[in-house]
Design an enzyme around this catalytic site. Sequence first.
Site, PDB file in Angstrom:
ATOM      1  CD  GLU A   1      13.432  27.425  74.436  1.00  0.00           C
ATOM      2  OE1 GLU A   1      14.234  26.997  73.599  1.00  0.00           O
ATOM      3  OE2 GLU A   1      12.227  27.111  74.438  1.00  0.00           O
TER       4      GLU A   1
ATOM      5  CB  CYS B   1      20.452  29.565  70.665  1.00  0.00           C
ATOM      6  SG  CYS B   1      18.821  30.215  70.325  1.00  0.00           S
TER       7      CYS B   1
HETATM    8  P1  NAP Z   1      24.572  32.605  80.276  1.00  0.00           P
HETATM    9  O1  NAP Z   1      25.948  32.951  80.669  1.00  0.00           O
HETATM   10  O2  NAP Z   1      24.050  31.266  80.633  1.00  0.00           O
HETATM   11  O3  NAP Z   1      23.661  33.760  80.876  1.00  0.00           O
HETATM   12  C1  NAP Z   1      22.283  33.787  80.683  1.00  0.00           C
HETATM   13  C2  NAP Z   1      21.614  34.449  81.868  1.00  0.00           C
HETATM   14  O4  NAP Z   1      21.844  33.648  83.017  1.00  0.00           O
HETATM   15  C3  NAP Z   1      22.145  35.836  82.195  1.00  0.00           C
HETATM   16  O5  NAP Z   1      21.079  36.631  82.653  1.00  0.00           O
HETATM   17  C4  NAP Z   1      23.126  35.548  83.305  1.00  0.00           C
HETATM   18  O6  NAP Z   1      23.343  36.641  84.170  1.00  0.00           O
HETATM   19  C5  NAP Z   1      22.398  34.453  84.054  1.00  0.00           C
HETATM   20  N1  NAP Z   1      23.252  33.621  84.894  1.00  0.00           N
HETATM   21  C6  NAP Z   1      24.569  33.347  84.762  1.00  0.00           C
HETATM   22  N2  NAP Z   1      24.971  32.539  85.760  1.00  0.00           N
HETATM   23  C7  NAP Z   1      23.888  32.285  86.539  1.00  0.00           C
HETATM   24  C8  NAP Z   1      23.663  31.529  87.727  1.00  0.00           C
HETATM   25  N3  NAP Z   1      24.643  30.837  88.298  1.00  0.00           N
HETATM   26  N4  NAP Z   1      22.427  31.509  88.255  1.00  0.00           N
HETATM   27  C9  NAP Z   1      21.421  32.196  87.689  1.00  0.00           C
HETATM   28  N5  NAP Z   1      21.578  32.944  86.561  1.00  0.00           N
HETATM   29  C10 NAP Z   1      22.786  32.970  85.986  1.00  0.00           C
HETATM   30  O7  NAP Z   1      24.358  32.720  78.708  1.00  0.00           O
HETATM   31  P2  NAP Z   1      24.723  33.928  77.758  1.00  0.00           P
HETATM   32  O8  NAP Z   1      26.176  33.869  77.478  1.00  0.00           O
HETATM   33  O9  NAP Z   1      24.149  35.198  78.268  1.00  0.00           O
HETATM   34  O10 NAP Z   1      23.873  33.555  76.449  1.00  0.00           O
HETATM   35  C11 NAP Z   1      24.346  32.774  75.442  1.00  0.00           C
HETATM   36  C12 NAP Z   1      23.773  31.371  75.543  1.00  0.00           C
HETATM   37  O11 NAP Z   1      22.344  31.424  75.493  1.00  0.00           O
HETATM   38  C13 NAP Z   1      24.179  30.525  74.359  1.00  0.00           C
HETATM   39  O12 NAP Z   1      24.558  29.244  74.779  1.00  0.00           O
HETATM   40  C14 NAP Z   1      22.915  30.461  73.522  1.00  0.00           C
HETATM   41  O13 NAP Z   1      22.840  29.351  72.671  1.00  0.00           O
HETATM   42  C15 NAP Z   1      21.872  30.465  74.561  1.00  0.00           C
HETATM   43  N6  NAP Z   1      20.576  30.876  73.973  1.00  0.00           N
HETATM   44  C16 NAP Z   1      19.608  29.940  73.808  1.00  0.00           C
HETATM   45  C17 NAP Z   1      18.400  30.283  73.232  1.00  0.00           C
HETATM   46  C18 NAP Z   1      17.321  29.263  73.045  1.00  0.00           C
HETATM   47  O14 NAP Z   1      16.188  29.674  72.822  1.00  0.00           O
HETATM   48  N7  NAP Z   1      17.593  27.982  73.147  1.00  0.00           N
HETATM   49  C19 NAP Z   1      18.179  31.599  72.836  1.00  0.00           C
HETATM   50  C20 NAP Z   1      19.189  32.536  73.018  1.00  0.00           C
HETATM   51  C21 NAP Z   1      20.388  32.150  73.601  1.00  0.00           C
HETATM   52  P3  NAP Z   1      24.569  37.655  83.929  1.00  0.00           P
HETATM   53  O15 NAP Z   1      24.325  38.300  82.624  1.00  0.00           O
HETATM   54  O16 NAP Z   1      24.434  38.584  85.071  1.00  0.00           O
HETATM   55  O17 NAP Z   1      25.812  36.834  83.943  1.00  0.00           O
END
Ligand code: NAP
Length: 480
Positions: A253, A287
């Site tokens: 997602e 999102c």
């Molecule tokens: P993110 O930076 O991708 O982080 C999401 C999760 O992934 C966090 O738990 C993060 O850990 C972890 N993570 C980061 N780097 C990683 C790696 N290399 N390997 C494994 N895990 C890793 O996203 P965000 O900034 O938290 O969230 C915002 C994004 O989520 C937006 O793009 C939004 O659109 C999307 N989103 C999508 C949906 C949907 O249903 N489509 C719903 C909600 C949000 P850390 O926190 O420890 O960095």
Amino acid sequence: MSYKTYLKEANFVAGEWIGADSGKTIDVTNPATGEVIGTIPNSGRAETERAIAAAQETFGELSAMPLLERVGLLWKLHDALMDNQDSLGELLTVEMGKPLAEAKGEVAIGAAYVRWFAEEVRRAKGEIVPAPGNGRRIVVTKHPIGVVGMITPWNFPSSMLARKVAPALAAGCTVVAKPATATPYSGLAWAELCDEVGFPKGSVNILTGSAREIGGAMMDSPVVRKLTFTGSTEVGKELIRQSADTVKKVSMELGGNAPFLVFDDADIDAAVQGAMVSKYRNAGQTCVCANRIYVQAGVHDEFVEKLKVETAKMKVGDGREDGVEQGPMIDMDGVEKVEELLADATQKGGKIVLGGGRHEKGKSFFEPTIVTEATQDMRFAKEEIFGPLAPVFRFEDEDDAIAWANDTDFGLASYAYTRDIGRIWKLNEQLQYGMIGINSGLITTVEAPFGGVKESGLGKEGGSQGLEDYLDTKYTAIDF
Ligand code: NAP
């Protein structure tokens, strides 16, 4: 009850609350005040490998549990969430910043996912397919996929786990999860609640710490049969690449860039209300937030005027204050991204008609902002804003609006306001999105499959499809 009841400063592994092997911790702050509200373990690969082993050991027990017994535990989990809605909601606001009413709503929708999957799993039917000749039965059955790895973002710290934990447990899968470092406590609360209601120890394991190490251990493990991720497209792509070595099933997602189309025949007051909800909910940090508002020329000025009036009324502040509708942004990176996109737009001819700067409440607060004269060459036409900035584009022709709406790598949510039934079906055919809201700015519900196409992801959460993602389909040929 205080929100501190569920503020757990430890990992939950094999039914025990444990720290990181190194003893190291990470501070967690309230984005509204900058105050440290607690710490979490800075865990890594070793702790995650132990959690995976615990989940593997418990998988046999959970998947063999009589269905009604497992369903009963899910009902108890639903009730435990609702009984603690106030304290869990406050915990969510304190770590994430969203208004208390939205936070409590998030807890309630999480509980609703638990109830939905408790109901849905009782209908996880297989089928018997007619064989081509006599003397054979083709039997198709459904089986839990196994240990599931879960990684979730900060913007919905509770409900993003709900959509994963609930179908996993319903199907009989065990869980190893990592919530976002910025907002870990709502995630850790799921471990406490699942334990309280009686899920076997090892069913739900939750760890905090290094994303690369915890994520790496999940991705490398052949025991983890599925990885479900909600977060940015950038990280999602990396995880898809990593899943290749063990051929894991993945659900993704990812990011969105939702178009919000308002046609000349729309009910403008309803369109403004829809835009308010879709744009400013969670301070624009969802999102499915309207990222680009396209308004047809005949109603453009009326729409902008009314949107301005409604937006100007919004109360900004600490999510725990009465009546607050918009809290802080999660961090200064989020604030700076909005500032950059705004500067790019004004340089290219965009006009700020409301807001446009940091809010007097403090540096992590941003004013609800409207920019008109937006054009397709501005950065927000391609990039996710993730903040309270509403860009309004003017269009004349329906086909141009649809083409612009589709002109993005993303394909999560889209919205349109019109009363023309022919146009509604054309939009259904032509909008390249996993979800379309017609005359509604709020479409997430447990009964419907939530998910995107293109670079917004793979798989669905909610609906009957949201359970299928945790089941393997097995075919048995029986000759007689
Ligand atoms: P993110 O930076 O991708 O982080 C999401 C999760 O992934 C966090 O738990 C993060 O850990 C972890 N993570 C980061 N780097 C990683 C790696 N290399 N390997 C494994 N895990 C890793 O996203 P965000 O900034 O938290 O969230 C915002 C994004 O989520 C937006 O793009 C939004 O659109 C999307 N989103 C999508 C949906 C949907 O249903 N489509 C719903 C909600 C949000 P850390 O926190 O420890 O960095």
